[in-house]
Design a protein around this motif. Structure first.
Motif, short mmCIF file in Angstrom:
data_model
loop_
_atom_site.label_atom_id
_atom_site.label_comp_id
_atom_site.label_asym_id
_atom_site.label_seq_id
_atom_site.Cartn_x
_atom_site.Cartn_y
_atom_site.Cartn_z
N CYS A 157 0.86 -1.18 0.00
CA CYS A 157 0.00 0.00 0.00
C CYS A 157 0.90 1.23 0.00
N VAL A 158 1.03 1.84 -1.16
CA VAL A 158 1.86 3.03 -1.33
C VAL A 158 1.03 4.11 -2.01
N LYS A 159 1.62 5.30 -2.13
CA LYS A 159 0.90 6.43 -2.72
C LYS A 159 0.59 6.19 -4.18
N ASN A 160 1.61 5.82 -4.95
CA ASN A 160 1.42 5.63 -6.39
C ASN A 160 2.51 4.70 -6.91
N ILE A 161 2.14 3.52 -7.32
CA ILE A 161 3.10 2.53 -7.79
C ILE A 161 3.80 3.00 -9.06
N LYS A 162 3.20 3.95 -9.79
CA LYS A 162 3.80 4.44 -11.03
C LYS A 162 5.05 5.29 -10.78
N GLN A 163 5.31 5.65 -9.54
CA GLN A 163 6.50 6.43 -9.22
C GLN A 163 7.74 5.57 -9.03
N ALA A 164 7.61 4.27 -9.25
CA ALA A 164 8.69 3.33 -8.93
C ALA A 164 9.98 3.64 -9.67
N GLU A 165 9.88 4.09 -10.91
CA GLU A 165 11.08 4.35 -11.69
C GLU A 165 11.94 5.44 -11.06
N PHE A 166 11.29 6.48 -10.56
CA PHE A 166 12.04 7.57 -9.92
C PHE A 166 12.66 7.09 -8.61
N GLY A 167 11.92 6.30 -7.85
CA GLY A 167 12.47 5.75 -6.61
C GLY A 167 13.67 4.85 -6.85
N ARG A 168 13.63 4.08 -7.93
CA ARG A 168 14.76 3.21 -8.25
C ARG A 168 16.01 4.03 -8.52
N ARG A 169 15.88 5.17 -9.17
CA ARG A 169 17.04 6.02 -9.42
C ARG A 169 17.62 6.54 -8.11
N GLU A 170 16.76 6.92 -7.18
CA GLU A 170 17.25 7.41 -5.88
C GLU A 170 17.97 6.31 -5.12
N ILE A 171 17.45 5.09 -5.19
CA ILE A 171 18.10 3.97 -4.51
C ILE A 171 19.48 3.71 -5.11
N GLU A 172 19.59 3.80 -6.42
CA GLU A 172 20.87 3.58 -7.08
C GLU A 172 21.89 4.64 -6.67
N ILE A 173 21.42 5.87 -6.49
CA ILE A 173 22.34 6.93 -6.02
C ILE A 173 22.79 6.63 -4.60
N ALA A 174 21.86 6.20 -3.75
CA ALA A 174 22.20 5.90 -2.35
C ALA A 174 23.21 4.75 -2.27
N GLU A 175 23.11 3.79 -3.14
CA GLU A 175 24.04 2.65 -3.12
C GLU A 175 25.48 3.10 -3.29
N GLN A 176 25.69 4.16 -4.07
CA GLN A 176 27.05 4.65 -4.30
C GLN A 176 27.65 5.28 -3.05
N GLU A 177 26.80 5.72 -2.13
CA GLU A 177 27.27 6.37 -0.90
C GLU A 177 27.16 5.46 0.31
N MET A 178 26.92 4.17 0.10
CA MET A 178 26.79 3.24 1.23
C MET A 178 27.76 2.06 1.03
N PRO A 179 29.06 2.33 1.04
CA PRO A 179 30.03 1.28 0.74
C PRO A 179 30.02 0.14 1.76
N ALA A 180 29.79 0.45 3.04
CA ALA A 180 29.80 -0.60 4.06
C ALA A 180 28.70 -1.62 3.81
N LEU A 181 27.50 -1.13 3.59
CA LEU A 181 26.36 -2.04 3.40
C LEU A 181 26.49 -2.82 2.10
N MET A 182 26.97 -2.18 1.05
CA MET A 182 27.12 -2.87 -0.23
C MET A 182 28.22 -3.93 -0.14
N ALA A 183 29.27 -3.66 0.62
CA ALA A 183 30.33 -4.65 0.81
C ALA A 183 29.82 -5.84 1.61
N LEU A 184 28.99 -5.57 2.62
CA LEU A 184 28.40 -6.65 3.40
C LEU A 184 27.50 -7.51 2.52
N ARG A 185 26.74 -6.88 1.65
CA ARG A 185 25.87 -7.63 0.74
C ARG A 185 26.71 -8.53 -0.17
#
Length: 588
Positions: free
Chosen positions: A183-211
């Motif tokens: 249950c979210v506001k609008n599932i059609k916004q997913a593409e924009f959210g995916r871009r934000e997540i990809e940007i965050a991954e570049q600034e989270m080296p510890a978590l990405m290394a653990l993964r």
């Protein structure tokens, strides 16, 4: 003035006749050149407007016929323009309002009477200066260029100012896989959210290394984690890491204002059951938590909480679930305090990990994250200048230290209130004046709470504040400011912008309340991604430890995360011999 005219360079047209039928002439201060002639009345020409006998009427530039404007015959012998050119230049210089010139038989040029004609419409009246409609403006702006259209569409498609006021609870939405378990506001916004997540991954080296290091081992295989945290791009990276390590997750938001709708949509599109949107009501808040917990055929065995609301809901509504829950990981000071209360009362049924007081959370997230985000939140909501402002910060823990350091660096005059003697002494050693809130409440421009306690700023304090004082909270819970006491008939609430309210007293005094007393930085702005990488990694390691711990290692109590726990799951050094320490790993 006498002008010698050269060879006939300009062909003159007779303009002394009446105008076309249908035009009505009136004398006005400024003409409207270029207006077409229409109507039914003839032009009225007065005797004063007629040229004297024998005079030749030189037309305006628009009525002249030229074969070549650069021909030598068309220029005066002294290098200036001829009569026709002079008339044209005068007309152009005067914006088309120059009077017509009259040439006598002896060559003398005189100016005709300055009578200006404005055409009025008898049959059709139209307002040329009428502002375009909303649709017209949008169509005009979109027709300028395709790039502007793309930018407009992109911005408009995921902003919070959507015209759709339908509650997400009343919508029937499905992701591309056909699932509707979210249950979210609008599932059609997913593409924009995916871009934000990809940007965050570049600034989270510890978590990405653990993964990368642990996804082959799947240390969370079989774990069913129910979470209640802020749903941001950084949290999304944590959730996807837990999924890569083998866990099944269901998630709700711990704050009604901090959810990024596009990120929630991206998680739902990826298959995560997410129940959250920005601007939930209190009823929506608890409904979302219940949807995460109360689901047929799925029962959690791990809890990741931020504030203790999820733990409280399960304990209150579904206490039997604790029989299968292996542990609780709590991030905030408020949630940890509630866990200690349960433990002291003998009601804590499972082991709990206190992430908030771990060195990797407290010394980084609480301090450096708040040091940067406090300015961002205040600037976005109030557009204020900090230099010279008097600010009182209630509490000098790690969050308070970060807030004070940032405001002091911006030139603010900072006061501190603190009840803990060690923290109070630290405030003095750092150069801040230690005061009681009652001593400065009448003079300060900004009041910031960050104690984790309740009723720090009471109605009495609010009544004594100066006009336009800004009040906000940097603690997790919305109980530090007594907002409930402001919801009375004699006080008027006025919404200024998103997350900004004026609370107006009967005498006209008003205060500026931000985020209705909830967490300022995540409600009104964003937080630094890099420092959250450390916190998220700590949370993931705590979940792994509690889930894989042998029976009997942890009792029904609250534990701190050991400093060296990260070595077990961290990658080796480049030479492949000695393991990195947790802190070195977190900082890359």
């Amino acid at each position: 003035m006498s002008v010698q005219v050269a060879a006939p360079a300009v062909e003159l047209k007779e303009l002394s006749g009446p105008m076309e039928k249908g035009c009505e002439a009136t004398t006005v201060p400024h003409p409207s050149p270029g207006v077409p002639c229409s109507g039914t009345e003839r032009e009225a020409v007065t005797a004063a407007e007629r040229p004297p006998p024998g005079a030749v009427k030189v037309p305006q530039a628009s009525a002249m016929k030229r074969s070549d404007p650069h021909h030598p015959q068309h220029r005066h012998r002294d290098g200036g323009v001829g009569v026709g050119g002079a008339a044209a230049a005068a007309a152009a210089a005067d914006g088309g309002a120059a009077a017509e010139a009259l040439v006598s038989p002896d060559g003398t040029v005189s100016e005709a009477p300055r009578t200006v004609k404005k055409i009025q419409f008898a049959d059709q009246k139209q307002e040329f200066n009428k502002r375009p409609t909303k649709i017209g403006r949008r169509s005009l702006s979109r027709s300028i260029s395709q790039s502007s259209t793309d930018s407009y569409s992109s911005a408009a498609s995921y902003t919070d100012s959507s015209d759709d006021e339908t509650s997400p609870r009343d919508k029937q939405q499905k992701n591309s896989k056909g699932s509707s378990d979210f249950c979210v506001k609008n599932i059609k916004q997913a593409e924009f959210g995916r871009r934000e997540i990809e940007i965050a991954e570049q600034e989270m080296p510890a978590l990405m290394a653990l993964r990368k290091r642990a996804q082959g081992e799947k240390p969370l295989a079989g774990a069913k984690i129910v979470g209640c945290t802020h749903i941001t791009a950084q949290t999304a990276v944590l959730m996807e890491t837990l999924g890569a390590l083998g866990a099944q997750c269901r998630w709700a938001a711990c704050n009604i204002y901090s959810t990024l709708n596009e990120v929630a949509a991206a998680l739902a599109e990826s298959g995560f059951p997410v129940f959250a949107w920005k601007g939930e009501s209190e009823d929506d808040f608890w409904w979302c938590i219940d949807r995460c917990v109360n689901v047929e055929g799925w029962q959690p065995n791990m809890i990741l909480d931020d504030g203790g609301d999820l733990t409280h809901w399960i304990y209150k509504k579904y206490p039997n679930m604790f029989k299968k829950i292996k542990g609780i990981v709590e991030e905030s000071v408020t949630g940890v305090h509630r866990l200690y209360q349960l433990s002291k009362a003998g009601k804590l049924c499972v082991p709990a990990m206190n992430v908030n007081d771990s060195v990797t959370k407290q010394k980084f997230d609480n301090l450096y994250c708040c040091r940067e985000s406090i300015l961002d939140g205040l600037k976005r909501t109030t557009d204020m200048m900090f230099g010279g402002k008097q600010v009182v910060v209630c509490g000098y823990g790690e969050v308070g230290k970060g807030c004070c350091a940032a405001l002091k660096a911006m030139g603010s005059i900072v006061y501190v209130t603190e009840i803990d003697p060690i923290c109070a002494l630290q405030a003095c050693m750092d150069g801040f004046r230690l005061v009681k809130l009652n001593e400065v409440i009448r003079q300060v421009d900004i009041v910031i709470t960050c104690t984790g306690n309740k009723n720090v700023v009471t109605r009495e304090h609010l009544d004594r504040m100066k006009n336009s004082c800004i009040v906000c909270n940097m603690g997790h819970s919305n109980t530090e400011i007594d907002v409930a006491s402001l919801r009375t008939p004699e006080l008027t609430w006025e919404r200024v912008r998103s997350q900004v309210d004026h609370v107006i007293w009967p005498d006209g005094k008003r205060i500026v309340l931000l985020a209705e007393g909830r967490l300022l930085n995540l409600s009104c702005s964003t937080v630094p991604t890099f420092v959250l990488s450390i916190t998220a990694t700590t949370q993931a390691l705590a979940l792994i430890e509690l889930y894989n711990a042998p029976e009997g290692r942890y009792k029904q109590d609250v534990y701190l995360l050991p400093k060296k726990m990260g070595i077990k799951f961290l990658p080796l050094s480049p030479r492949g011999t000695e393991p990195k320490s947790f802190l070195n790993y977190c900082t890359g």
